[in-house]
Enzyme design. Sequence first.
Site, PDB file in Angstrom:
ATOM      1  CG  ASP A  24      -2.339   0.456   0.894  1.00  0.00           C
ATOM      2  OD1 ASP A  24      -2.489   1.278  -0.025  1.00  0.00           O
ATOM      3  OD2 ASP A  24      -3.281   0.023   1.586  1.00  0.00           O
ATOM      4  CG  ASP A  31      -9.283   2.122  -0.939  1.00  0.00           C
ATOM      5  OD1 ASP A  31      -8.269   1.827  -1.590  1.00  0.00           O
ATOM      6  OD2 ASP A  31      -9.327   2.097   0.303  1.00  0.00           O
TER       7      ASP A  31
END
Length: 405
Positions: free
Chosen positions: A151, A206
């Site tokens: 991430d 996201d």
Amino acid sequence: MKIQTKLLLPVLFLLALYPLQAQKFQGLAKTPPMGWNSWNKFACDVSEKMIREEADAMAASGLKEAGYQYIVIDDCWQVSRDSLGFIVPDPQRFPSGIKALADYVHSKGLKFGIYSCAGDKTCAGRPAGRGHEYQDALMYAKWGVDYLKYDWCNTGKMNAEEAYSTMRDALFAAGRPIVFSLCEWGNNKPWLWGAAVGHLWRTTGDIYNCFDCKKNNGNWFANGVLQILDMQNGLRKFAGPDHWNDPDMLEVGNGMPANEDKAHFTMWCMLAAPLIAGNDLRNMSPETKAILTNKEAIAINQDTLGIQGFKFAAKDSVETWMKPLCGGKWAVCLLNRSKVSRSVDLDWKSMSVTDSLSQREFNTSKEIFKIKDIWQNKEGGDTRKPLKAVIPTHDVLCLKLYRKE
């Protein structure tokens, strides 16, 4: 402590080798990866019991036979680092340790994935990889990890390409082939440099479990299916075997109506996107299972030509998408973005398409194609006659076209 001390020497050795071995493992993702990830459904509520049960469900539900391979734990499995800097799993939630869990997943004929982050802390505030890349890579190899989602939270002024390249080099030096998923959100245009670094890269922030909306999270927005779909414009030329655009994981089975789930899944197949399920595999409705295991749709996604689909036309909120497939075949998908049903009347003879990326031509004046509806699983004539259909709201008509012998 003796075990960790033994691990530290190989870390120093790997650091010494780094300039000579700066590359990624090749050939691990010749088609888009297929699997499951814990985040969309469970967020931080992860445990070894739940992960074992999800692996059981993947193996027993037909997903494994359909091509799904990876069981990936997302954030919140880690709690600290030991005195030597090695990552420590949560002993309450993962009492048997990560290696035992990976071994269990492997015993089901599946592959095991894990999560970390390039910054100082993960997005959930757990210990991340910055400054510990070689230690973590060595531990992942020791545990038997097959897939790493990496991430981009709490990274400050870090250079994305350099940060991800460091982790790539660490994984390669550790010696275990691991699919490297760059979850960089598209902020630093990873499609321009990602092919040399990882096997897939996120192109957006996201996803949100909604077909056509955005969710305001304060300082960032999560995007619905259509919003993410629009963000893929212009990116198809960067994708291909072993280096894929990733529009984020699937929300199929997490609450959208079946028609929207079907459209979502179909468009990810047309995009040659990784198919990473994010629902609870232990409790799937028949509709969710049928969508996730549709062999014809998956075949479009997994086509070995490795060409991402493209939007050919749009009229009255209905988009026509096309994807060249191996063996001279094509996938044609009509997506109804509107809130009402739409009638379509598609004259195949009026369609003449030349795709410069695949060097493929679609011209029905030169050849006749048979038509198969992939969701109805039935043949439907050929391209000598116009296609007339009604597409419900937020749904698709997806066809596979074969050359007529």
